[in-house]
Enzyme design. Structure first.
Site, PDB file in Angstrom:
ATOM      1  N   ARG A 160       0.811  -1.241  -0.001  1.00 43.58           N
ATOM      2  CA  ARG A 160       0.054   0.006   0.040  1.00 43.58           C
ATOM      3  C   ARG A 160       0.925   1.370   0.054  1.00 43.58           C
ATOM      4  NH1 ARG A 160      -2.302  -3.537  -1.185  1.00 43.58           N
ATOM      5  NH2 ARG A 160      -4.290  -4.434  -0.453  1.00 43.58           N
ATOM      6  N   SER A 237     -11.459   0.891   3.079  1.00 46.99           N
ATOM      7  CA  SER A 237     -10.675   0.576   4.332  1.00 46.99           C
ATOM      8  C   SER A 237     -10.096   1.776   4.725  1.00 46.99           C
ATOM      9  CB  SER A 237      -9.592  -0.466   4.136  1.00 46.99           C
ATOM     10  OG  SER A 237     -10.310  -1.730   3.611  1.00 46.99           O
ATOM     11  N   GLU A 354      -5.240   4.725   5.572  1.00 43.56           N
ATOM     12  CA  GLU A 354      -5.140   4.516   4.336  1.00 43.56           C
ATOM     13  C   GLU A 354      -5.390   5.864   3.667  1.00 43.56           C
ATOM     14  OE1 GLU A 354      -6.548   1.333   1.116  1.00 43.56           O
ATOM     15  OE2 GLU A 354      -5.979   0.543   2.911  1.00 43.56           O
TER      16      GLU A 354
END
EC number: 1.3.1.98
Length: 362
Positions: A160, A237, A354
C-alpha cells in the site's frame, strides 16, 4: 466554489480556493505547470475515493484530473500492453480488460477512484496488486517540471505504498499495464476469494467469474459505491493492515491472524567448481496483521460511533469509517483517532490511515 464534499466518496470537506478540471493530457500538463509556477499550494484530485479533506477546505488549487482514454500499445498473441490516461475510472478499466479476456487486474474490480491514483498506494485486493502488472507511468516531476517515464522499479512498490507516497512529488499523467491474454484467469491467490468461488487456492477461474464474485464480496462489505447503501459513504478501508516485526508478532494473542512476509533470499554468485557457502541467516522477517481483527478485539464493533457523532464504523466491516449523514471531517478524524488509541492501548500496535488526510491530523 465547489465543496470538496461533493467530489469525495466520504462526502466531507470544505471548498477549494481554486478548482481546475483539465480534460486532455495537454491541458493537464499545461495547467499543472502553471499552478506549480505560481508557488501556491496544490492538490491533485482523481475519483476522490481515498481523500479526507478538512471542513475548512483547501486554501490552494485543486487539479481535478478528468483525462480519459485507453490505448493498446502492444498487442501480442499472449499479452497486451495498455496505456491508460490518469483520469480513467479504475473500475471502468477493469471492466474493459475483463470484457476482452485480459487477466491481471480482475481481482481489483470494484475499487473506486481513478487509474492515475492506483500506483500511488499500490492498490491491491484479493491477492492482486497493481505492482504485478504495471510497466511504467508518465510522470510530471514537480522539482524539474519535466515529463518522465518511471518504471515499476523506479516506483519502489511495497504494501500500500510507493515512491509517490513517500515523498516523490508530481503528477501521474498516464499508466502502462501489461496483462495476459488469458480469459481463464490467473491462479486464485486469496483464501476468501477461493472459498467464494468454490475452488482451491491456485486454481484458475475465468476473469468474468472472478470479477462478478469480487464485486459481490465488496458489496457485502459496503465497499462498492452504491447510493442505496449508506455503508458505502466511506473511503473503503480506513486503516492499512499493520506490518510488524516477527518478534513483536509473537507477543500478540495466538488467535490473531497474521501472514509472514519473509524477505527474498539473497542471490549469490559462485565460481564454477566451488561449493557455495551457507546462505546468510534471514533475520528481517515482517508479519502482516489483520487490522479488522485488531479493531474488533479492541472492543470496537460494527456500527460503533462516539456519542453525538455522525461518523461510525461500518455496520458491515470494521475497517471502514462511514459518514452516516452530515458528518464533518472533524468527526471522521475523531473516530479514527479513537480507533488508533484503543488498538494501541490493547495491543501496542499503531494503526495507519489509508486515505490521504488534507488539513487533518490522525
Amino acid at each position: 466554489m465547489t465543496d470538496l464534499s461533493e467530489l469525495t466518496t466520504m462526502r466531507v470537506g470544505g471548498a477549494a480556493h481554486t478548482m481546475l478540471a483539465p480534460e486532455t493530457p495537454h491541458e493537464l500538463i499545461a495547467q499543472t505547470l502553471e499552478v506549480w509556477g505560481s508557488s501556491e499550494e496544490w492538490l491533485v484530485l482523481g475519483g476522490g475515493s481515498n481523500l479526507v479533506v478538512a471542513d475548512d477546505g483547501f486554501d490552494g488549487t485543486v487539479i481535478r484530473v478528468l483525462t480519459r482514454g485507453i490505448e493498446t500499445v502492444v498487442d501480442a498473441p499472449d499479452r497486451v500492453r495498455l496505456r491508460v490516461q490518469a483520469g480513467e475510472p479504475w473500475d471502468d478499466l477493469v471492466a474493459y480488460t475483463v470484457a476482452r479476456g485480459l487477466s491481471g487486474i480482475e481481482a481489483l474490480s470494484g475499487i473506486p477512484g481513478s487509474t492515475g491514483a492506483a500506483p500511488v498506494q499500490n492498490i491491491g485486493a484479493y491477492g492482486q496488486e497493481i505492482a504485478s502488472t504495471l510497466v511504467a507511468i508518465d510522470f510530471l516531476d514537480y522539482l524539474s517540471g519535466e515529463l518522465q517515464r518511471l518504471t515499476a522499479a523506479d516506483l519502489r512498490f511495497d504494501y500500500r505504498t510507493s515512491a509517490l507516497k513517500q515523498g516523490k512529488q508530481g503528477l501521474v499523467v498516464a499508466v502502462e499495464l501489461e496483462l495476459d491474454r488469458d480469459p481463464a484467469g490467473a491462479p486464485v491467490a486469496y483464501a476468501q476469494l477461493a472459498s467464494s468461488l468454490g475452488v482451491e487456492l491456485g486454481e484458475r477461474v475465468g476473469v468474468q467469474t472472478v470479477r462478478d464474485t469480487v464485486l459481490a464480496l465488496r458489496a457485502s462489505k459496503g465497499m462498492v459505491l452504491d447510493p442505496a447503501d449508506p455503508d458505502s459513504v466511506s473511503c473503503g478501508s480506513f486503516f492499512t493492515n499493520p506490518i510488524v516485526g516477527e518478534n513483536f508478532a509473537r507477543t500478540l494473542p495466538e488467535q490473531a491472524p497474521r501472514w509472514a512476509n519473509a524477505p527474498e533470499p539473497q542471490a549469490i554468485a559462485v565460481p564454477l567448481g566451488e561449493e557455495p557457502a551457507a546462505p546468510p541467516t534471514q533475520t528481517d522477517f515482517r508479519v502482516k496483521l489483520s487490522a479488522a481483527w485488531l479493531i474488533e478485539k479492541a472492543g470496537i464493533s460494527r456500527g460503533f460511533s462516539l456519542p453525538g457523532s455522525r461518523a461510525a464504523i461500518s455496520s458491515k466491516h470494521t475497517l471502514a469509517i462511514v459518514n452516516t449523514g452530515g458528518a464533518t471531517a472533524a468527526e471522521i478524524a475523531e473516530l479514527g483517532r479513537f480507533v488508533q488509541t484503543r488498538v494501541f492501548s490493547e495491543f501496542g500496535v499503531r494503526m495507519h490511515p489509508e486515505p490521504v488526510m488534507v488539513g487533518l491530523s490522525l
